[in-house]
Design an enzyme around this catalytic site. Structure first.
Site: not given
Length: 267
Positions: A138, A151, A155
């Site tokens: 991402s 997150y 990531k």
């Protein structure tokens, strides 16, 4: 890699980016095994794809972070897998209130699922001299993700693992590509926008206000171009590369900018 002859596996492929990648691979001539935790939705997607590309689609439901499921996906491919797209991901855990369980599941799916797949495939690719590993990370893995520490951190780790794979095996026949989009019209994005968590809403608002929200097929197109050109990064939002360079050049200035950005979203 020439994806027209690929025997591929795509995880997290019942919808969103994974489904789009599988569709584009099939349209290019590849055979594809798709996996997802949502068995009913996965079967519906497989049925749709097989209707357009009969005989070249298989599906296995399961948890991408489970090594046994990875083995089942590879076995379902029949012929040796030479393209693996580690696309499954989760977006959960907001602020410092993120629970240990949310941290653990984010790490397992967003990072360790990639490790399990690489363990299963890279040794045989080294023997054959060819294979391609795709990590769906991402832009959060290059920049950061306001609202969700789980997150953002996982990531970043996914990007780091992909970089390590490329540095270690990239000159030995193993191609590595890291897909890093910003906003994409998926269930994950919609779920973040409707969450009851203020931090979760902040995170999704930061994504949707930072650049164009793309359709999954547009993201898949950029990925296939990057694979064909043997590029490490696939950046559907080109501005991400510019922001990443600015962050590296002056991190203090970049963090100050992120603080101002966060404040503008909260105001």
């Amino acid at each position: 890699m020439d994806v027209s002859t690929a025997n591929a596996v795509v995880t997290g492929a019942a919808s969103g980016i994974g489904e789009a990648i599988a569709q584009r691979l099939l349209e290019a001539g590849a055979s594809v095994v798709i996996g997802d935790l949502d068995a009913a939705r996965l079967e519906a997607t497989a049925t749709r794809l097989d209707g357009d590309h009969p005989g070249r689609v298989a599906h296995v439901a399961g948890d991408a972070s489970d090594p046994a499921h990875v083995a089942a996906l590879i076995a379902a491919a029949g012929d040796p897998v030479n393209l693996f797209v580690a696309n499954a991901g989760v977006f959960r855990g907001f602020g410092l209130e993120a629970t240990d369980e949310e941290w653990a599941s984010s790490w397992d799916v967003n990072v360790m699922a990639h490790v399990h797949a690489a363990r299963a495939l890279v040794p045989q690719w080294l023997e054959s001299g060819a294979g391609c590993f795709v990590s769906t990370a991402s832009a959060a893995g290059l920049l950061t993700q306001l609202g969700s520490p789980t997150y953002s951190t996982s990531k970043h780790a996914a990007v780091g693992f992909a970089e390590w794979l490329a540095a270690t095996y990239g000159d030995l026949g193993v191609q590595v590509c890291c897909l890093c989009p910003m906003g994409v019209r998926t269930d994950m994005l919609l779920g973040g926008e409707t969450t009851a968590s203020d931090e979760g809403k902040l995170g999704m608002k930061s994504v949707t206000s930072a650049g164009e929200t793309l359709e999954p097929l547009a993201v898949a197109d950029v990925l296939l171009e990057a694979i064909a050109e043997s590029r490490f990064f696939a950046l559907p939002h080109p501005d991400v590369g510019t922001m990443y360079a600015r962050k590296a050049a002056d991190t203090d200035h970049w963090i100050s900018g992120m603080q101002r950005f966060r404040a503008s979203l909260e105001g």
